[in-house]
Design a protein around this motif. Structure first.
Motif, PDB file in Angstrom:
ATOM      1  N   THR A  17       8.206   1.566   2.004  1.00  0.00           N
ATOM      2  CA  THR A  17       9.408   1.376   1.192  1.00  0.00           C
ATOM      3  C   THR A  17       9.195   0.425   0.026  1.00  0.00           C
ATOM      4  O   THR A  17      10.140   0.066  -0.657  1.00  0.00           O
ATOM      5  CB  THR A  17      10.533   0.822   2.075  1.00  0.00           C
ATOM      6  N   ILE A  18       7.976  -0.032  -0.205  1.00  0.00           N
ATOM      7  CA  ILE A  18       7.709  -1.019  -1.243  1.00  0.00           C
ATOM      8  C   ILE A  18       7.451  -0.329  -2.584  1.00  0.00           C
ATOM      9  O   ILE A  18       6.516   0.439  -2.735  1.00  0.00           O
ATOM     10  CB  ILE A  18       6.491  -1.898  -0.884  1.00  0.00           C
ATOM     11  N   ARG A  19       8.309  -0.635  -3.536  1.00  0.00           N
ATOM     12  CA  ARG A  19       8.154  -0.094  -4.885  1.00  0.00           C
ATOM     13  C   ARG A  19       8.083  -1.192  -5.943  1.00  0.00           C
ATOM     14  O   ARG A  19       7.527  -1.000  -7.007  1.00  0.00           O
ATOM     15  CB  ARG A  19       9.321   0.854  -5.219  1.00  0.00           C
ATOM     16  N   SER A  20       8.690  -2.330  -5.631  1.00  0.00           N
ATOM     17  CA  SER A  20       8.690  -3.445  -6.573  1.00  0.00           C
ATOM     18  C   SER A  20       8.536  -4.755  -5.819  1.00  0.00           C
ATOM     19  O   SER A  20       9.005  -4.893  -4.682  1.00  0.00           O
ATOM     20  CB  SER A  20       9.992  -3.458  -7.388  1.00  0.00           C
ATOM     21  N   VAL A  21       7.858  -5.699  -6.451  1.00  0.00           N
ATOM     22  CA  VAL A  21       7.575  -6.986  -5.811  1.00  0.00           C
ATOM     23  C   VAL A  21       8.009  -8.126  -6.720  1.00  0.00           C
ATOM     24  O   VAL A  21       7.639  -8.178  -7.890  1.00  0.00           O
ATOM     25  CB  VAL A  21       6.068  -7.132  -5.481  1.00  0.00           C
ATOM     26  N   CYS A  22       8.804  -9.022  -6.175  1.00  0.00           N
ATOM     27  CA  CYS A  22       9.249 -10.198  -6.915  1.00  0.00           C
ATOM     28  C   CYS A  22       8.238 -11.323  -6.721  1.00  0.00           C
ATOM     29  O   CYS A  22       7.832 -11.614  -5.595  1.00  0.00           O
ATOM     30  CB  CYS A  22      10.616 -10.647  -6.406  1.00  0.00           C
ATOM     31  N   VAL A  23       7.825 -11.939  -7.822  1.00  0.00           N
ATOM     32  CA  VAL A  23       6.887 -13.061  -7.743  1.00  0.00           C
ATOM     33  C   VAL A  23       7.568 -14.319  -8.277  1.00  0.00           C
ATOM     34  O   VAL A  23       8.024 -14.361  -9.418  1.00  0.00           O
ATOM     35  CB  VAL A  23       5.604 -12.772  -8.550  1.00  0.00           C
ATOM     36  N   TYR A  24       7.641 -15.323  -7.425  1.00  0.00           N
ATOM     37  CA  TYR A  24       8.149 -16.634  -7.813  1.00  0.00           C
ATOM     38  C   TYR A  24       6.943 -17.520  -8.106  1.00  0.00           C
ATOM     39  O   TYR A  24       5.982 -17.550  -7.326  1.00  0.00           O
ATOM     40  CB  TYR A  24       8.957 -17.272  -6.681  1.00  0.00           C
ATOM     41  N   CYS A  25       6.984 -18.270  -9.189  1.00  0.00           N
ATOM     42  CA  CYS A  25       5.854 -19.139  -9.527  1.00  0.00           C
ATOM     43  C   CYS A  25       6.248 -20.105 -10.634  1.00  0.00           C
ATOM     44  O   CYS A  25       7.323 -20.001 -11.218  1.00  0.00           O
ATOM     45  CB  CYS A  25       4.646 -18.311  -9.957  1.00  0.00           C
ATOM     46  N   GLY A  26       5.347 -21.030 -10.931  1.00  0.00           N
ATOM     47  CA  GLY A  26       5.624 -22.043 -11.925  1.00  0.00           C
ATOM     48  C   GLY A  26       5.560 -21.548 -13.363  1.00  0.00           C
ATOM     49  O   GLY A  26       4.788 -20.642 -13.689  1.00  0.00           O
ATOM     50  N   SER A  27       6.367 -22.161 -14.210  1.00  0.00           N
ATOM     51  CA  SER A  27       6.299 -21.859 -15.644  1.00  0.00           C
ATOM     52  C   SER A  27       5.271 -22.772 -16.314  1.00  0.00           C
ATOM     53  O   SER A  27       5.063 -22.696 -17.523  1.00  0.00           O
ATOM     54  CB  SER A  27       7.677 -22.056 -16.292  1.00  0.00           C
ATOM     55  N   SER A  28       4.630 -23.621 -15.506  1.00  0.00           N
ATOM     56  CA  SER A  28       3.523 -24.460 -15.965  1.00  0.00           C
ATOM     57  C   SER A  28       2.236 -23.935 -15.331  1.00  0.00           C
ATOM     58  O   SER A  28       2.290 -23.250 -14.310  1.00  0.00           O
ATOM     59  CB  SER A  28       3.742 -25.920 -15.548  1.00  0.00           C
TER      60      SER A  28
END
Length: 203
Positions: A3-14
């Motif tokens: 069911t995986i079509r899109s993945v959200c990535v959280y990370c630093g803006s630095s």
């Protein structure tokens, strides 16, 4: 059926102090693109955020950036944002996080700061409350998340995580192994459920 079509990535803006963080972001973005998965992220074009998007775009991937209007000039440049094939501008941080959740089938936390911690913890909280079963990954680059993982274990041992069985984040240290881990997790559960709107709105 996966069911995986899109993945959200959280990370630093630095970029952080170790070049391994930027490299990991670029490798993850490229890996998502090569696997045909859409990247959903915070829309920034600097730091690790920029590296993830750049990696995906250079590999021919689809990228959705979601950014609050007030952060556009702080975390991105309008010229760089034009390269994204989908850009959503929100009125505030709450709306940004909500849209990221809605558009994503899995979540990855690369190294980042307080905002990154807040985002991945909120997703874990919703999972603990039973509002989704989407895979959650800590990209533990060079042990970056070790203190966080130790804290989570400590909270569970002290009796403060009563539904830990609902939140079992994957811990992957190799950025190029993250997609494979997500795909395995995504094929082992039912279709990821959406959040309960009335509950999420109160959070």
């Amino acid at each position: 059926m996966n069911t995986i079509r899109s993945v959200c990535v959280y990370c630093g803006s630095s970029p952080g102090r170790d070049e391994a963080y930027l490299k990991a972001g670029h490798l993850l973005g490229r890996s998502l693109a090569k696997s045909g998965l859409r990247l959903v992220y915070g829309g920034g074009t600097k730091g690790i955020m920029g590296a993830v998007a750049d990696g995906a775009l250079k590999a021919g991937g689809k990228v959705t950036g979601i950014i609050p209007r007030f952060l556009i000039n702080r975390e991105a440049t309008e010229t760089a944002l034009d390269k994204l094939d989908e850009l959503l501008i929100t009125d505030n941080m709450h709306e940004r996080k909500h849209r990221m959740f809605e558009k994503s089938d899995a979540f990855v936390a690369l190294p980042g700061g307080i905002g990154t911690v807040e985002e991945i913890v909120e997703i874990m909280t919703w999972g603990q409350l039973g509002h989704h079963r989407k895979p959650i990954v800590f990209a533990n680059i060079k042990g970056f998340w070790d203190p966080m993982l130790s804290l989570i274990e400590h909270m569970a041992e002290e009796g403060f995580i009563h539904t830990a069985h609902r939140v079992k984040p994957l811990v992957v240290s190799d950025p190029e192994a993250i997609v494979a881990a997500i795909m395995v997790a995504g094929s082992s559960v039912d279709a990821p459920t959406e959040g309960v709107q009335s509950v999420i709105d109160k959070m």
